[in-house]
Design a protein around this motif. Structure first.
Motif, PDB file in Angstrom:
ATOM      1  N   GLY A   1       0.811  -1.369  -0.040  1.00 35.46           N
ATOM      2  CA  GLY A   1      -0.045  -0.152   0.051  1.00 35.46           C
ATOM      3  C   GLY A   1       0.845   1.253  -0.041  1.00 35.46           C
ATOM      4  N   VAL A   2       1.660   1.407   0.934  1.00 32.41           N
ATOM      5  CA  VAL A   2       2.628   2.679   1.034  1.00 32.41           C
ATOM      6  C   VAL A   2       3.448   2.521  -0.146  1.00 32.41           C
ATOM      7  CG1 VAL A   2       4.587   1.541   2.583  1.00 32.41           C
ATOM      8  CG2 VAL A   2       3.852   3.968   2.552  1.00 32.41           C
ATOM      9  N   LYS A   3       4.031   1.548  -0.804  1.00 33.45           N
ATOM     10  CA  LYS A   3       4.712   1.703  -1.886  1.00 33.45           C
ATOM     11  C   LYS A   3       3.741   2.305  -3.199  1.00 33.45           C
ATOM     12  CE  LYS A   3       8.869  -1.073  -1.526  1.00 33.45           C
ATOM     13  NZ  LYS A   3       9.769  -2.034  -2.045  1.00 33.45           N
ATOM     14  N   ALA A   4       2.679   1.813  -3.125  1.00 35.98           N
ATOM     15  CA  ALA A   4       2.004   2.549  -4.260  1.00 35.98           C
ATOM     16  C   ALA A   4       1.739   3.933  -4.013  1.00 35.98           C
ATOM     17  CB  ALA A   4       0.424   1.644  -4.208  1.00 35.98           C
ATOM     18  N   PHE A   5       1.377   4.415  -2.770  1.00 36.81           N
ATOM     19  CA  PHE A   5       1.179   5.860  -2.547  1.00 36.81           C
ATOM     20  C   PHE A   5       2.710   6.448  -2.649  1.00 36.81           C
ATOM     21  CE2 PHE A   5      -2.413   5.059   0.370  1.00 36.81           C
ATOM     22  CZ  PHE A   5      -3.024   6.256   0.262  1.00 36.81           C
ATOM     23  N   LEU A   6       3.930   5.928  -2.495  1.00 32.91           N
ATOM     24  CA  LEU A   6       5.182   6.554  -2.773  1.00 32.91           C
ATOM     25  C   LEU A   6       5.243   6.674  -4.354  1.00 32.91           C
ATOM     26  CD1 LEU A   6       7.037   5.129   0.223  1.00 32.91           C
ATOM     27  CD2 LEU A   6       6.631   7.512  -0.094  1.00 32.91           C
ATOM     28  N   ALA A   7       5.024   5.537  -5.124  1.00 34.65           N
ATOM     29  CA  ALA A   7       5.295   5.684  -6.354  1.00 34.65           C
ATOM     30  C   ALA A   7       4.144   6.832  -7.150  1.00 34.65           C
ATOM     31  CB  ALA A   7       4.837   4.309  -6.933  1.00 34.65           C
ATOM     32  N   GLU A   8       2.913   6.885  -6.691  1.00 35.84           N
ATOM     33  CA  GLU A   8       2.096   7.992  -7.104  1.00 35.84           C
ATOM     34  C   GLU A   8       2.745   9.242  -6.935  1.00 35.84           C
ATOM     35  OE1 GLU A   8      -0.848   8.060  -8.849  1.00 35.84           O
ATOM     36  OE2 GLU A   8      -0.714   5.979  -8.980  1.00 35.84           O
ATOM     37  N   LEU A   9       3.364   9.290  -5.833  1.00 36.37           N
ATOM     38  CA  LEU A   9       4.337  10.620  -5.395  1.00 36.37           C
ATOM     39  C   LEU A   9       5.385  10.795  -6.167  1.00 36.37           C
ATOM     40  CD1 LEU A   9       3.574  10.758  -1.685  1.00 36.37           C
ATOM     41  CD2 LEU A   9       2.540  12.238  -3.480  1.00 36.37           C
ATOM     42  N   GLY A  10       5.865   9.934  -6.859  1.00 37.02           N
ATOM     43  CA  GLY A  10       7.115  10.054  -7.895  1.00 37.02           C
ATOM     44  C   GLY A  10       8.388   9.790  -7.184  1.00 37.02           C
ATOM     45  N   LEU A  11       8.326   9.351  -5.835  1.00 39.82           N
ATOM     46  CA  LEU A  11       9.445   9.120  -4.946  1.00 39.82           C
ATOM     47  C   LEU A  11      10.143   7.859  -5.204  1.00 39.82           C
ATOM     48  CD1 LEU A  11       8.209  10.659  -1.700  1.00 39.82           C
ATOM     49  CD2 LEU A  11       9.942  11.387  -2.742  1.00 39.82           C
ATOM     50  N   ILE A  12       9.379   6.575  -5.565  1.00 39.22           N
ATOM     51  CA  ILE A  12      10.053   5.459  -5.794  1.00 39.22           C
ATOM     52  C   ILE A  12       9.428   4.841  -6.980  1.00 39.22           C
ATOM     53  CG2 ILE A  12      10.422   5.220  -3.156  1.00 39.22           C
ATOM     54  CD1 ILE A  12       8.219   2.923  -3.453  1.00 39.22           C
ATOM     55  N   GLU A  13      10.177   3.697  -7.331  1.00 34.88           N
ATOM     56  CA  GLU A  13       9.278   2.834  -8.440  1.00 34.88           C
ATOM     57  C   GLU A  13       8.553   1.722  -7.360  1.00 34.88           C
ATOM     58  OE1 GLU A  13      11.595   1.289 -11.601  1.00 34.88           O
ATOM     59  OE2 GLU A  13      13.344   2.714 -11.016  1.00 34.88           O
ATOM     60  N   ASN A  14       7.304   1.265  -8.153  1.00 32.42           N
ATOM     61  CA  ASN A  14       6.372   0.490  -7.606  1.00 32.42           C
ATOM     62  C   ASN A  14       7.006  -0.995  -7.635  1.00 32.42           C
ATOM     63  OD1 ASN A  14       4.252  -0.085  -5.988  1.00 32.42           O
ATOM     64  ND2 ASN A  14       2.835  -0.164  -7.438  1.00 32.42           N
ATOM     65  N   HIS A  15       8.065  -1.339  -6.917  1.00 34.86           N
ATOM     66  CA  HIS A  15       8.693  -2.734  -7.062  1.00 34.86           C
ATOM     67  C   HIS A  15       8.771  -3.280  -5.661  1.00 34.86           C
ATOM     68  CE1 HIS A  15       9.330  -1.963 -10.903  1.00 34.86           C
ATOM     69  NE2 HIS A  15      10.139  -1.166 -11.141  1.00 34.86           N
ATOM     70  N   LEU A  16       8.206  -4.522  -5.294  1.00 33.62           N
ATOM     71  CA  LEU A  16       8.461  -5.371  -4.058  1.00 33.62           C
ATOM     72  C   LEU A  16       9.075  -6.589  -4.357  1.00 33.62           C
ATOM     73  CD1 LEU A  16       5.482  -3.969  -4.200  1.00 33.62           C
ATOM     74  CD2 LEU A  16       5.450  -4.772  -1.788  1.00 33.62           C
ATOM     75  N   ARG A  17       9.662  -7.329  -3.346  1.00 38.82           N
ATOM     76  CA  ARG A  17      10.356  -8.598  -3.623  1.00 38.82           C
ATOM     77  C   ARG A  17       9.404  -9.595  -3.198  1.00 38.82           C
ATOM     78  NH1 ARG A  17      16.654  -8.052  -1.549  1.00 38.82           N
ATOM     79  NH2 ARG A  17      17.229  -7.135  -3.047  1.00 38.82           N
ATOM     80  N   LEU A  18       9.088 -10.793  -4.089  1.00 37.29           N
ATOM     81  CA  LEU A  18       8.499 -11.917  -3.778  1.00 37.29           C
ATOM     82  C   LEU A  18       8.704 -12.509  -2.321  1.00 37.29           C
ATOM     83  CD1 LEU A  18       8.288 -13.682  -7.095  1.00 37.29           C
ATOM     84  CD2 LEU A  18       6.557 -12.548  -6.016  1.00 37.29           C
ATOM     85  N   PRO A  19       7.663 -13.059  -1.642  1.00 35.89           N
ATOM     86  CA  PRO A  19       6.277 -13.227  -1.906  1.00 35.89           C
ATOM     87  C   PRO A  19       5.318 -11.902  -1.817  1.00 35.89           C
ATOM     88  CG  PRO A  19       6.579 -13.669   0.265  1.00 35.89           C
ATOM     89  CD  PRO A  19       7.954 -13.119  -0.190  1.00 35.89           C
ATOM     90  N   LEU A  20       5.802 -10.665  -1.778  1.00 37.08           N
ATOM     91  CA  LEU A  20       4.992  -9.571  -1.994  1.00 37.08           C
ATOM     92  C   LEU A  20       4.742  -9.089  -3.408  1.00 37.08           C
ATOM     93  CD1 LEU A  20       5.887  -7.396   1.004  1.00 37.08           C
ATOM     94  CD2 LEU A  20       4.368  -9.518   0.971  1.00 37.08           C
ATOM     95  N   VAL A  21       3.948  -8.537  -3.757  1.00 41.23           N
ATOM     96  CA  VAL A  21       3.491  -7.971  -5.107  1.00 41.23           C
ATOM     97  C   VAL A  21       2.721  -6.628  -4.905  1.00 41.23           C
ATOM     98  CG1 VAL A  21       3.257 -10.297  -6.090  1.00 41.23           C
ATOM     99  CG2 VAL A  21       1.243  -9.342  -5.378  1.00 41.23           C
ATOM    100  N   PRO A  22       2.923  -5.990  -5.982  1.00 37.41           N
ATOM    101  CA  PRO A  22       2.380  -4.591  -5.972  1.00 37.41           C
ATOM    102  C   PRO A  22       0.503  -4.766  -5.753  1.00 37.41           C
ATOM    103  CG  PRO A  22       3.561  -4.615  -7.739  1.00 37.41           C
ATOM    104  CD  PRO A  22       3.606  -6.045  -7.131  1.00 37.41           C
ATOM    105  N   LEU A  23       0.194  -3.503  -5.445  1.00 37.74           N
ATOM    106  CA  LEU A  23      -1.053  -3.264  -5.015  1.00 37.74           C
ATOM    107  C   LEU A  23      -1.714  -3.510  -6.308  1.00 37.74           C
ATOM    108  CD1 LEU A  23      -2.317  -2.404  -2.369  1.00 37.74           C
ATOM    109  CD2 LEU A  23      -2.599  -0.043  -3.275  1.00 37.74           C
TER     110      LEU A  23
END
Length: 293
Positions: free
Chosen positions: A257-279
């Motif tokens: 969730g927070v990575k999606a927010f930060l990606a929308e803000l242009g601060l990070i790319e929306n990538h996670l390491r498995l077993p987690l996946v993007p929103l």
């Protein structure tokens, strides 16, 4: 200054940004650290669960800690997360990790093993004896499978040197009040539940180690400061505007969730390491819509 004074307010459980190839994105981490400090948070927490630490190698963890010290550059305190379910391994980590610049160590209660309350007590007693820095207990039964009861946390607080506080994330207001009622004077009690912080501040908590403050640092830390000043009219007004965000942040997974927010803000790319996946796309659209309001 006691730890309770120096860590009063909003701490941020930092995400670990990744590139599309899965490597740590240190440029994005630098941008995130500068963003949250510029927007008024009180301290930084590195290597928390929000940082996807189960998927980081030991070498990566040490590199992240050193990089965080360098980027923070003394502007705010840094707390380092060192937790797990192998007590002996954690004792070794406490001896090997670079902790000279850390204000404290945040250590999650053992997960999966489901130890008894006595086992939890002895685990933390061993860590406290090995740690060069004060230990902050971290109770998060939703992840660990075992609640650290208030009586156990208070026993550690009163009986074990070097146990300096607790991040309480059991989503249990009565347990919070028990901790606050009987804690030692300088024992730090902070929230780990963003959506409960405001009422917990009214009960006497010292602040929060937050996920939401990665992406909403100004508004969230202003809300916490208002609550600490017992200005709950202002705190409620700010908190009400973030209720939808709290839901979106944790609807599927933290830190998706927070990575999606930060990606929308242009601060990070929306990538996670498995077993987690993007929103999921539907929730990602809701994050976008919320930020556009």
């Amino acid at each position: 200054m006691s730890l309770r004074q120096s860590l009063r307010g909003t701490g941020v459980a930092l995400v670990t940004p990744f590139t599309s190839s899965g490597k740590i994105d240190y440029s994005a981490l630098e941008s995130l650290i500068n963003f949250i400090i510029k927007n008024g948070i009180e301290y930084v927490v590195t290597l928390g669960t929000t940082g996807e630490t189960p998927t980081l190698s030991k070498e990566e963890k040490i590199d992240i800690v050193n990089f965080t010290y360098e980027m923070v550059d003394g502007r705010v305190p840094v707390v380092v997360g060192i937790g797990g379910n192998n007590t002996n391994e954690l004792v070794n980590d406490l001896e090997q990790f670079p902790l000279d610049k850390a204000a404290a160590v945040l250590s999650a209660s053992p997960y999966y093993n489901k130890p008894s309350q006595e086992g939890i007590f002895q685990h933390y007693k061993a860590l406290a004896a090995a740690s060069p820095k004060p230990i902050i207990l971290y109770n998060v039964p939703g992840r660990t499978g075992r609640n650290m009861e208030a009586s156990t946390a208070l026993r550690l607080a009163h009986e074990v040197n070097n146990i300096a506080g607790i991040k309480e994330a059991a989503n249990n207001m009565v347990q919070c009040m028990q901790l606050l009622k009987d804690r030692p004077e300088n024992f730090l009690v902070v929230s780990g539940d963003d959506d409960l912080v405001m009422p917990q501040l009214a009960c006497g908590m010292d602040g929060v180690i937050s996920v939401a403050a990665n992406c909403l640092p100004r508004k969230f830390s202003d809300m916490v400061r208002a609550g600490l000043a017992f200005d709950f009219k202002k705190a409620k007004e700010l908190n009400d505007t973030m209720l939808e965000a709290y839901h979106l942040l944790f609807a599927e997974n933290n830190p998706a969730g927070v990575k999606a927010f930060l990606a929308e803000l242009g601060l990070i790319e929306n990538h996670l390491r498995l077993p987690l996946v993007p929103l999921s796309q539907g929730l990602r659209q809701k994050v976008h819509d919320y930020l556009m309001k």
